[in-house]
Design a protein around this motif. Structure first.
Motif, PDB file in Angstrom:
ATOM      1  N   LEU A   1      -4.644   5.385  -3.608  1.00 14.70           N
ATOM      2  CA  LEU A   1      -4.517   6.510  -2.683  1.00 14.70           C
ATOM      3  C   LEU A   1      -5.475   7.634  -3.051  1.00 14.70           C
ATOM      4  N   ASN A   2      -5.704   7.851  -4.354  1.00 13.26           N
ATOM      5  CA  ASN A   2      -6.666   8.881  -4.768  1.00 13.26           C
ATOM      6  C   ASN A   2      -8.092   8.500  -4.408  1.00 13.26           C
ATOM      7  N   ASP A   3      -8.351   7.207  -4.265  1.00 11.06           N
ATOM      8  CA  ASP A   3      -9.675   6.759  -3.822  1.00 11.06           C
ATOM      9  C   ASP A   3      -9.882   7.081  -2.346  1.00 11.06           C
ATOM     10  N   ILE A   4      -8.813   6.903  -1.579  1.00  4.53           N
ATOM     11  CA  ILE A   4      -8.897   7.101  -0.135  1.00  4.53           C
ATOM     12  C   ILE A   4      -8.785   8.578   0.227  1.00  4.53           C
ATOM     13  N   GLN A   5      -7.882   9.275  -0.455  1.00  2.51           N
ATOM     14  CA  GLN A   5      -7.607  10.683  -0.157  1.00  2.51           C
ATOM     15  C   GLN A   5      -7.537  11.458  -1.480  1.00  2.51           C
ATOM     16  N   PRO A   6      -8.675  11.871  -2.012  1.00  3.95           N
ATOM     17  CA  PRO A   6      -8.722  12.468  -3.357  1.00  3.95           C
ATOM     18  C   PRO A   6      -7.820  13.677  -3.548  1.00  3.95           C
ATOM     19  N   LEU A   7      -7.655  14.501  -2.518  1.00  6.71           N
ATOM     20  CA  LEU A   7      -6.737  15.638  -2.615  1.00  6.71           C
ATOM     21  C   LEU A   7      -5.359  15.226  -2.127  1.00  6.71           C
ATOM     22  N   PRO A   8      -4.299  15.611  -2.822  1.00  6.63           N
ATOM     23  CA  PRO A   8      -4.257  16.487  -3.989  1.00  6.63           C
ATOM     24  C   PRO A   8      -4.296  15.747  -5.323  1.00  6.63           C
ATOM     25  N   GLY A   9      -4.337  14.416  -5.289  1.00  5.60           N
ATOM     26  CA  GLY A   9      -4.192  13.655  -6.520  1.00  5.60           C
ATOM     27  C   GLY A   9      -5.207  13.931  -7.604  1.00  5.60           C
ATOM     28  N   THR A  10      -6.485  13.975  -7.253  1.00  4.65           N
ATOM     29  CA  THR A  10      -7.511  14.123  -8.278  1.00  4.65           C
ATOM     30  C   THR A  10      -7.805  15.575  -8.619  1.00  4.65           C
TER      31      THR A  10
ATOM     32  N   GLN B   1      -3.212   7.350   8.810  1.00  3.79           N
ATOM     33  CA  GLN B   1      -2.761   8.446   9.668  1.00  3.79           C
ATOM     34  C   GLN B   1      -2.234   7.922  11.001  1.00  3.79           C
ATOM     35  N   GLU B   2      -2.902   6.943  11.570  1.00  4.92           N
ATOM     36  CA  GLU B   2      -2.470   6.394  12.848  1.00  4.92           C
ATOM     37  C   GLU B   2      -1.121   5.706  12.725  1.00  4.92           C
ATOM     38  N   LYS B   3      -0.938   4.947  11.645  1.00  2.43           N
ATOM     39  CA  LYS B   3       0.340   4.260  11.469  1.00  2.43           C
ATOM     40  C   LYS B   3       1.466   5.247  11.165  1.00  2.43           C
ATOM     41  N   SER B   4       1.156   6.295  10.430  1.00  3.05           N
ATOM     42  CA  SER B   4       2.167   7.316  10.142  1.00  3.05           C
ATOM     43  C   SER B   4       2.610   8.000  11.422  1.00  3.05           C
ATOM     44  N   GLN B   5       1.638   8.349  12.266  1.00  2.00           N
ATOM     45  CA  GLN B   5       1.955   9.019  13.518  1.00  2.00           C
ATOM     46  C   GLN B   5       2.718   8.116  14.475  1.00  2.00           C
ATOM     47  N   ALA B   6       2.529   6.818  14.323  1.00  2.00           N
ATOM     48  CA  ALA B   6       3.221   5.857  15.190  1.00  2.00           C
ATOM     49  C   ALA B   6       4.576   5.433  14.617  1.00  2.00           C
ATOM     50  N   GLY B   7       4.994   6.079  13.520  1.00  2.00           N
ATOM     51  CA  GLY B   7       6.275   5.734  12.909  1.00  2.00           C
ATOM     52  C   GLY B   7       6.235   4.442  12.133  1.00  2.00           C
ATOM     53  N   ARG B   8       5.046   4.039  11.688  1.00  2.00           N
ATOM     54  CA  ARG B   8       4.907   2.767  10.950  1.00  2.00           C
ATOM     55  C   ARG B   8       4.334   2.996   9.556  1.00  2.00           C
TER      56      ARG B   8
ATOM     57  N   ARG C   1     -13.055   2.788  -1.607  1.00  2.00           N
ATOM     58  CA  ARG C   1     -13.802   4.047  -1.594  1.00  2.00           C
ATOM     59  C   ARG C   1     -14.895   4.030  -0.529  1.00  2.00           C
ATOM     60  N   GLN C   2     -15.519   2.869  -0.361  1.00  3.24           N
ATOM     61  CA  GLN C   2     -16.571   2.749   0.646  1.00  3.24           C
ATOM     62  C   GLN C   2     -16.009   2.782   2.064  1.00  3.24           C
ATOM     63  N   GLU C   3     -14.757   2.313   2.197  1.00  2.00           N
ATOM     64  CA  GLU C   3     -14.090   2.268   3.505  1.00  2.00           C
ATOM     65  C   GLU C   3     -13.130   3.441   3.685  1.00  2.00           C
ATOM     66  N   ARG C   4     -13.314   4.502   2.870  1.00  2.00           N
ATOM     67  CA  ARG C   4     -12.350   5.597   2.808  1.00  2.00           C
ATOM     68  C   ARG C   4     -11.969   6.153   4.177  1.00  2.00           C
ATOM     69  N   GLU C   5     -12.964   6.500   4.978  1.00  2.00           N
ATOM     70  CA  GLU C   5     -12.663   7.144   6.260  1.00  2.00           C
ATOM     71  C   GLU C   5     -11.881   6.210   7.180  1.00  2.00           C
ATOM     72  N   HIS C   6     -12.259   4.943   7.202  1.00  2.00           N
ATOM     73  CA  HIS C   6     -11.572   3.968   8.047  1.00  2.00           C
ATOM     74  C   HIS C   6     -10.130   3.779   7.585  1.00  2.00           C
ATOM     75  N   LEU C   7      -9.924   3.650   6.271  1.00  2.00           N
ATOM     76  CA  LEU C   7      -8.579   3.420   5.752  1.00  2.00           C
ATOM     77  C   LEU C   7      -7.690   4.648   5.946  1.00  2.00           C
ATOM     78  N   LEU C   8      -8.254   5.827   5.739  1.00  2.00           N
ATOM     79  CA  LEU C   8      -7.478   7.043   5.929  1.00  2.00           C
ATOM     80  C   LEU C   8      -7.060   7.190   7.386  1.00  2.00           C
ATOM     81  N   ARG C   9      -7.954   6.868   8.294  1.00  2.00           N
ATOM     82  CA  ARG C   9      -7.624   6.932   9.713  1.00  2.00           C
ATOM     83  C   ARG C   9      -6.520   5.930  10.044  1.00  2.00           C
ATOM     84  N   ASN C  10      -6.586   4.754   9.438  1.00  2.00           N
ATOM     85  CA  ASN C  10      -5.572   3.727   9.642  1.00  2.00           C
ATOM     86  C   ASN C  10      -4.202   4.213   9.164  1.00  2.00           C
TER      87      ASN C  10
END
Length: 323
Positions: free
Chosen positions: A225-234, A271-278, A260-269
């Motif tokens: 998770l810190n690789d995908i979303q460094p804040l607040p973890g790192t 966020q989308e699943k969280s917003q969809a209740g998944r 780390r290379q796919e960070r933006e794609h994974l973070l978007r994924n």
């Protein structure tokens, strides 16, 4: 009645704090704990300002008891903090980083200040900042936490910051854990996972079910998770989140460079699943206490059960020592 010095300081009836847990928070959830004599908390981590504003404005309509509003310095939303100061809540808490001058600003509006730490050095710094209460969080905890266990951390922090009261967090799910925290020198407990498995918790049923069904060893640290979303973890205290294993975690945990290379794609994924209740398909935040939680109860039932169990445990310990 289970009372300690913490009750006098925070204006509560029982020395139990409902932890502020990122997006698993709401005014209603906090009020359900405060109305039972505990301290409810409203979280702000990674939440939009409008959501935090709504909860701050709504909570006083839901309870006439004390509550806390939590902020995380590494991801501080300046607007949300200004709104918090304007509301003059009874308690403002900080976690995941050194709050610095934020402590003085909280005190200036009449709020008590709690700071959550994960090491002795952080606890000493929190004491120097002027914390009224220090929460020492062991690595067993869910969400973002450090690595030192609760059993090792609490007595060291108690010794380092005395006479500032210390609250124990991480690895506590029943009254025996509360009694053990008292024996380590803590004056109360801060609990998250046990309250996530409650009827009032503002999370999906699948998340609650995962906690009840999991074993402690299923709740793992996810450096991913810190690789995908460094804040607040790192930033701040350098913490790592803990989650029950999911197919998403299993797929990416050993492929961190690719993540780390796919960070933006994974973070978007995520966020989308969280917003969809998944959200349960990606991360299921939980501490290692999940292995001891077997049922979903109301917040009132949990608090009453915790206090009764703690009183029994303390009485039993006294009888044991007396022979």
């Amino acid at each position: 009645m289970l009372r300690t010095r913490l009750c006098e300081i925070l204006g509560i009836d029982v020395p139990i704090i409902l932890a502020a847990m990122g997006t698993a928070t709401s005014a209603e959830f906090a009020a359900s704990a405060s109305n039972e004599g505990a301290l409810g908390s409203i979280g702000s981590l990674l939440r939009p300002f409008t959501a935090v504003q709504r909860d701050i404005d709504a909570v006083r309509e839901l309870t006439n008891r004390n509550f806390a509003i939590n902020h995380t310095p590494p991801t501080l939303d300046a607007d949300a903090f200004r709104h918090t100061l304007a509301a003059r809540p009874p308690i403002i808490s900080f976690a995941l980083g050194d709050p610095g001058e934020l402590v003085r600003k909280a005190h200036d509006v009449g709020s008590k200040v709690m700071i959550q730490v994960t090491t002795v050095a952080q606890a000493i710094e929190a004491a120097e900042r002027g914390a009224d209460v220090i929460i020492a969080q062991g690595g067993e905890a869910g969400g973002y936490a450090g690595f030192v266990s609760t059993m090792a951390l609490i007595p060291q922090v108690v010794d380092a910051v005395s006479p500032i009261p210390v609250v124990a967090a991480g690895g506590i799910f029943d009254g025996r854990g509360i009694a053990a925290a008292f024996m380590l020198g803590a004056v109360g407990v801060n609990m998250g996972t046990r309250f996530l498995a409650s009827k009032e918790a503002p999370i999906g049923d699948a998340w609650k079910a995962a906690i009840v069904e999991a074993h402690s060893e299923d709740a793992v640290k996810i450096e991913l998770l810190n690789d995908i979303q460094p804040l607040p973890g790192t930033a701040g205290y350098g913490t790592v989140s803990r989650s029950i294993r999911t197919p998403f975690i299993d797929q990416w945990a050993t492929r961190r460079e690719a993540a780390r290379q796919e960070r933006e794609h994974l973070l978007r994924n995520i966020q989308e699943k969280s917003q969809a209740g998944r959200r349960h398909e990606v991360f299921v935040t939980s501490g290692q206490t999940c292995g001891g939680i077997k049922e979903i109860l109301s917040v009132a039932e949990i608090i009453r059960k915790l206090t009764a169990e703690a009183e029994i445990a303390l009485t039993s310990a006294a009888k044991m020592m007396s022979g």
